[in-house]
Design an enzyme around this catalytic site. Sequence first.
Site, PDB file in Angstrom:
ATOM      1  N   CYS A  89       0.813  -1.225   0.000  1.00 49.55           N
ATOM      2  CA  CYS A  89       0.000   0.000   0.000  1.00 49.55           C
ATOM      3  C   CYS A  89       0.843   1.271   0.000  1.00 49.55           C
ATOM      4  O   CYS A  89       0.584   2.194  -0.785  1.00 49.55           O
ATOM      5  CB  CYS A  89      -0.975  -0.001   1.178  1.00 49.55           C
ATOM      6  SG  CYS A  89      -0.205  -0.018   2.807  1.00 49.55           S
ATOM      7  N   HIS A 141      -2.238   1.035   7.078  1.00 46.56           N
ATOM      8  CA  HIS A 141      -2.682   0.935   5.689  1.00 46.56           C
ATOM      9  C   HIS A 141      -2.955   2.337   5.151  1.00 46.56           C
ATOM     10  O   HIS A 141      -3.400   3.220   5.886  1.00 46.56           O
ATOM     11  CB  HIS A 141      -3.948   0.074   5.591  1.00 46.56           C
ATOM     12  CG  HIS A 141      -4.332  -0.277   4.192  1.00 46.56           C
ATOM     13  ND1 HIS A 141      -3.543  -1.016   3.355  1.00 46.56           N
ATOM     14  CD2 HIS A 141      -5.440   0.053   3.476  1.00 46.56           C
ATOM     15  CE1 HIS A 141      -4.147  -1.160   2.179  1.00 46.56           C
ATOM     16  NE2 HIS A 141      -5.295  -0.518   2.229  1.00 46.56           N
ATOM     17  N   HIS A 153      -6.065   1.615  -3.500  1.00 48.65           N
ATOM     18  CA  HIS A 153      -5.083   1.098  -2.554  1.00 48.65           C
ATOM     19  C   HIS A 153      -4.632  -0.282  -2.995  1.00 48.65           C
ATOM     20  O   HIS A 153      -5.229  -0.900  -3.876  1.00 48.65           O
ATOM     21  CB  HIS A 153      -5.662   1.048  -1.136  1.00 48.65           C
ATOM     22  CG  HIS A 153      -6.826   0.111  -0.994  1.00 48.65           C
ATOM     23  ND1 HIS A 153      -6.791  -1.005  -0.210  1.00 48.65           N
ATOM     24  CD2 HIS A 153      -8.067   0.128  -1.549  1.00 48.65           C
ATOM     25  CE1 HIS A 153      -7.964  -1.637  -0.271  1.00 48.65           C
ATOM     26  NE2 HIS A 153      -8.747  -0.960  -1.084  1.00 48.65           N
TER      27      HIS A 153
END
Length: 182
Positions: A89, A141, A153
Amino acid sequence: MFLRRKVRTCKLKYVYLFFMIKVSKGLFLLVIGFGLMFTSCKSRRHTVKNNSHHTTNQQNEITKLKSSIQAWLGVPYKYGGNDKQGVDCSGFVCAIYQSVYKIPLPRTSKQQFEKSIKVKQENLIQGDLVFFKLNTKEVSHVGIYMGRDSFAHASTSKGVVLSSLKIPYYKNCFMGGGRYKK
């Protein structure tokens, strides 16, 4: 005679009062109805997003952002990866920001969050970063906000994808938004 006249006058007062209450109630409902109508129109204006305030340069950046992300969709997830062979990510976000905005970002999602200008969810604009706490107590994240509650993402299970902030999993893990001067 006097008693009868008084009773008749009282009855007329009650009829008049009853009539005025009915009229007042109708007028009151009419005023409330117009008030609600104008209130709903006013709130509607705030929910419609108008991109006409963007400069040509901003429109070009948004177009470049969308096409860059489109080119990355489907790239598999790879922990520590930062190219189209496999990406995580934060590597994905770094690559997009370098490509579109020519801004080098820190390598981890935690560092990206710490260095960013904090933005509330309702103030996010296209290109802002969105941060999540996934099964941890701190940021783990990151994605790129695309507008209309969607973000791009690198998912561990699906690779680079578009997802919605309204999905309960992401809604519950959402930590905040971040912005870098573009």
